[in-house]
Design a protein around this motif. Structure first.
Motif, PDB file in Angstrom:
ATOM      1  N   ALA A  88       0.840  -1.191   0.000  1.00  0.00           N
ATOM      2  CA  ALA A  88       0.000   0.000   0.000  1.00  0.00           C
ATOM      3  C   ALA A  88       0.879   1.247   0.000  1.00  0.00           C
ATOM      4  O   ALA A  88       2.003   1.224   0.512  1.00  0.00           O
ATOM      5  N   PRO A  89       0.393   2.350  -0.557  1.00  0.00           N
ATOM      6  CA  PRO A  89       1.188   3.581  -0.627  1.00  0.00           C
ATOM      7  C   PRO A  89       1.187   4.345   0.687  1.00  0.00           C
ATOM      8  O   PRO A  89       0.311   5.172   0.952  1.00  0.00           O
ATOM      9  N   ARG A 127     -14.095   6.636  -5.381  1.00  0.00           N
ATOM     10  CA  ARG A 127     -13.821   5.623  -6.387  1.00  0.00           C
ATOM     11  C   ARG A 127     -13.024   6.205  -7.551  1.00  0.00           C
ATOM     12  O   ARG A 127     -13.037   7.410  -7.786  1.00  0.00           O
ATOM     13  N   ASP A 128     -12.356   5.296  -8.288  1.00  0.00           N
ATOM     14  CA  ASP A 128     -11.740   5.604  -9.585  1.00  0.00           C
ATOM     15  C   ASP A 128     -10.579   6.581  -9.521  1.00  0.00           C
ATOM     16  O   ASP A 128     -10.253   7.223 -10.523  1.00  0.00           O
ATOM     17  N   VAL A 129      -9.927   6.712  -8.380  1.00  0.00           N
ATOM     18  CA  VAL A 129      -8.763   7.593  -8.276  1.00  0.00           C
ATOM     19  C   VAL A 129      -7.543   6.823  -8.766  1.00  0.00           C
ATOM     20  O   VAL A 129      -7.242   5.731  -8.287  1.00  0.00           O
ATOM     21  N   ASP A 180      -7.777  -5.820   5.019  1.00  0.00           N
ATOM     22  CA  ASP A 180      -7.677  -4.485   4.433  1.00  0.00           C
ATOM     23  C   ASP A 180      -8.352  -3.419   5.292  1.00  0.00           C
ATOM     24  O   ASP A 180      -7.773  -2.361   5.567  1.00  0.00           O
ATOM     25  N   VAL A 181      -9.571  -3.673   5.690  1.00  0.00           N
ATOM     26  CA  VAL A 181     -10.312  -2.679   6.479  1.00  0.00           C
ATOM     27  C   VAL A 181      -9.678  -2.512   7.852  1.00  0.00           C
ATOM     28  O   VAL A 181      -9.530  -1.387   8.356  1.00  0.00           O
ATOM     29  N   GLU A 182      -9.297  -3.630   8.467  1.00  0.00           N
ATOM     30  CA  GLU A 182      -8.646  -3.551   9.782  1.00  0.00           C
ATOM     31  C   GLU A 182      -7.349  -2.744   9.696  1.00  0.00           C
ATOM     32  O   GLU A 182      -7.058  -1.930  10.576  1.00  0.00           O
ATOM     33  N   MET A 183      -6.578  -2.977   8.641  1.00  0.00           N
ATOM     34  CA  MET A 183      -5.338  -2.216   8.448  1.00  0.00           C
ATOM     35  C   MET A 183      -5.623  -0.732   8.299  1.00  0.00           C
ATOM     36  O   MET A 183      -4.931   0.116   8.870  1.00  0.00           O
ATOM     37  N   PHE A 184      -6.662  -0.385   7.531  1.00  0.00           N
ATOM     38  CA  PHE A 184      -7.024   1.020   7.331  1.00  0.00           C
ATOM     39  C   PHE A 184      -7.328   1.690   8.674  1.00  0.00           C
ATOM     40  O   PHE A 184      -6.871   2.814   8.940  1.00  0.00           O
ATOM     41  N   VAL A 188      -9.821   1.074  -2.547  1.00  0.00           N
ATOM     42  CA  VAL A 188     -10.992   1.028  -3.422  1.00  0.00           C
ATOM     43  C   VAL A 188     -10.582   0.689  -4.848  1.00  0.00           C
ATOM     44  O   VAL A 188     -11.203  -0.139  -5.516  1.00  0.00           O
ATOM     45  N   ARG A 189      -9.520   1.332  -5.317  1.00  0.00           N
ATOM     46  CA  ARG A 189      -9.096   1.148  -6.710  1.00  0.00           C
ATOM     47  C   ARG A 189      -8.430  -0.209  -6.944  1.00  0.00           C
ATOM     48  O   ARG A 189      -8.680  -0.860  -7.963  1.00  0.00           O
ATOM     49  N   ARG A 190      -7.579  -0.633  -6.013  1.00  0.00           N
ATOM     50  CA  ARG A 190      -6.756  -1.828  -6.241  1.00  0.00           C
ATOM     51  C   ARG A 190      -7.222  -3.086  -5.517  1.00  0.00           C
ATOM     52  O   ARG A 190      -6.882  -4.191  -5.918  1.00  0.00           O
ATOM     53  N   ARG A 191      -8.006  -2.907  -4.448  1.00  0.00           N
ATOM     54  CA  ARG A 191      -8.320  -4.076  -3.621  1.00  0.00           C
ATOM     55  C   ARG A 191      -9.816  -4.377  -3.540  1.00  0.00           C
ATOM     56  O   ARG A 191     -10.222  -5.277  -2.824  1.00  0.00           O
ATOM     57  N   GLY A 192     -10.632  -3.616  -4.247  1.00  0.00           N
ATOM     58  CA  GLY A 192     -12.050  -3.931  -4.313  1.00  0.00           C
ATOM     59  C   GLY A 192     -12.877  -3.471  -3.139  1.00  0.00           C
ATOM     60  O   GLY A 192     -14.038  -3.891  -2.996  1.00  0.00           O
ATOM     61  N   ALA A 193     -12.326  -2.621  -2.275  1.00  0.00           N
ATOM     62  CA  ALA A 193     -13.121  -2.078  -1.167  1.00  0.00           C
ATOM     63  C   ALA A 193     -14.107  -1.051  -1.726  1.00  0.00           C
ATOM     64  O   ALA A 193     -14.006  -0.627  -2.880  1.00  0.00           O
ATOM     65  N   SER A 194     -15.039  -0.636  -0.910  1.00  0.00           N
ATOM     66  CA  SER A 194     -15.963   0.429  -1.308  1.00  0.00           C
ATOM     67  C   SER A 194     -15.923   1.529  -0.262  1.00  0.00           C
ATOM     68  O   SER A 194     -15.755   1.252   0.934  1.00  0.00           O
ATOM     69  N   PRO A 195     -16.079   2.787  -0.681  1.00  0.00           N
ATOM     70  CA  PRO A 195     -16.073   3.886   0.297  1.00  0.00           C
ATOM     71  C   PRO A 195     -17.130   3.705   1.379  1.00  0.00           C
ATOM     72  O   PRO A 195     -16.869   3.944   2.562  1.00  0.00           O
ATOM     73  N   ALA A 196     -18.311   3.266   0.986  1.00  0.00           N
ATOM     74  CA  ALA A 196     -19.388   3.104   1.966  1.00  0.00           C
ATOM     75  C   ALA A 196     -19.038   2.030   2.990  1.00  0.00           C
ATOM     76  O   ALA A 196     -19.325   2.185   4.193  1.00  0.00           O
TER      77      ALA A 196
END
Length: 308
Positions: A74-75, A177-179, A119-123, A143-151
């Motif tokens: 992750a960046p 999305r889409d960044v 992923d979410v836990e890491m965030f 969202v862009r690379r791992r399939g998560a959703s903002p909601a």
């Protein structure tokens, strides 16, 4: 299991497999942590260091926080220590260069052969390590690379009892999305925290036949203003530079105004970038532009000296 010195190993395991202390202290091995080594012929990688850190912990420990982000690639900005988590306080082990937390193992997954936070836990965990903008960068990437959703990120932060969930929630509300890149996230956050209307992301312009003519990173289609980040590739690659020239000519024909931002406009002089975009939006008659910029961007970007 067979002993493989090209993977991180405990010093005690090396001695047990016939390596002498003199050899282990020699140039053939590199120390990752006290008591953890690896053959010096292997390239140093973030993953290698995370694996070494886990050798010093309980067998059920997992990489979390910044270390989980490094495993997932992750960046994130540079964070010196490695971070692992265990299920109970009594399982924690402390070492120099290594932080051990107590966490919930229910969200642990295996990636690249390593137990890591989901992923979410890491965030949510990164809420205590990253500033707002850097955390939004991670969210946009998820969202862009791992399939998560903002909601889903927002809901997870709202339900979480993690001590850093509130900070993560503040960032999750900015995730979109889409960044395409971290720099696009930073540019969007600069505009929004500066009090400008939130731009549309990746607007697609099509011709009369429906074919894609061009896309804008960030845009205000109501007043035909586009804001784009251009990295060094646009300068160093001739074909890219020529495409940019042709693209800008087409934009002029369609009466779009393009504001190009480079890295110095975010890291060195963000106030100038905000002023440029603000000025263009005002001249184009955007109905939601404030008469003056906000200062909410200042804690997150360079420019405190420009407060006047």
């Amino acid at each position: 299991m067979s002993f493989d010195p090209t993977r991180p190993f405990r010093r005690a395991d090396g001695l047990a497999h016939g390596l002498t202390d003199k050899v282990l202290r020699g140039p053939g091995f590199r120390q990752l942590f006290r008591g953890v080594l690896v053959a010096s012929t292997t390239p140093a990688t973030p993953l290698q260091r995370v694996v070494g850190a886990l050798l010093l912990q309980h067998e059920d420990a997992w990489a979390s926080h910044a270390s989980a982000a490094r495993v997932k690639e992750a960046p994130i900005p540079t964070i010196a220590d490695e971070h692992v988590s265990v299920a109970h306080q009594k399982m924690r082990c402390h070492h120099r260069g290594l932080r051990c937390h107590v966490g919930d193992p229910s969200g642990v997954v295996v990636e690249r052969g390593v137990r890591v936070s989901g992923d979410v836990e890491m965030f949510i965990e990164l809420g205590g390590q990253l500033g707002l903008v850097d955390l939004v960068v991670v969210g946009d990437w998820l969202v862009r690379r791992r399939g998560a959703s903002p909601a889903h990120l927002v809901r997870a932060c709202e339900r979480s009892r993690h001590k850093d969930a509130r900070k993560a929630l503040a960032a999750a509300r900015y995730v979109r999305r889409d960044v395409d890149s971290p720099m696009e996230t930073r540019l969007r956050m600069l505009l929004v925290l500066g009090g400008l209307p939130e731009p549309e992301i990746n607007l697609t312009i099509r011709d009369e036949d429906g074919a894609v003519v061009r896309r804008y990173d960030l845009s205000y289609p109501g007043v035909r203003v586009a804001v784009e980040y251009n990295g060094k590739v646009h300068v160093e690659v001739l074909a890219t530079w020529e495409d940019d020239l042709e693209r800008r000519a087409d934009i002029d024909d369609d009466d779009w105004r393009l504001v190009v931002v480079v890295s110095s406009g975010i890291y060195r002089d963000p106030l100038r970038t905000l002023s440029r975009v603000h000025r263009v939006l005002v001249s184009r008659g955007h109905p939601d532009v404030r008469p003056r910029l906000l200062d909410d961007w200042r804690p997150h970007f360079p420019g405190w000296s420009d407060a006047a």
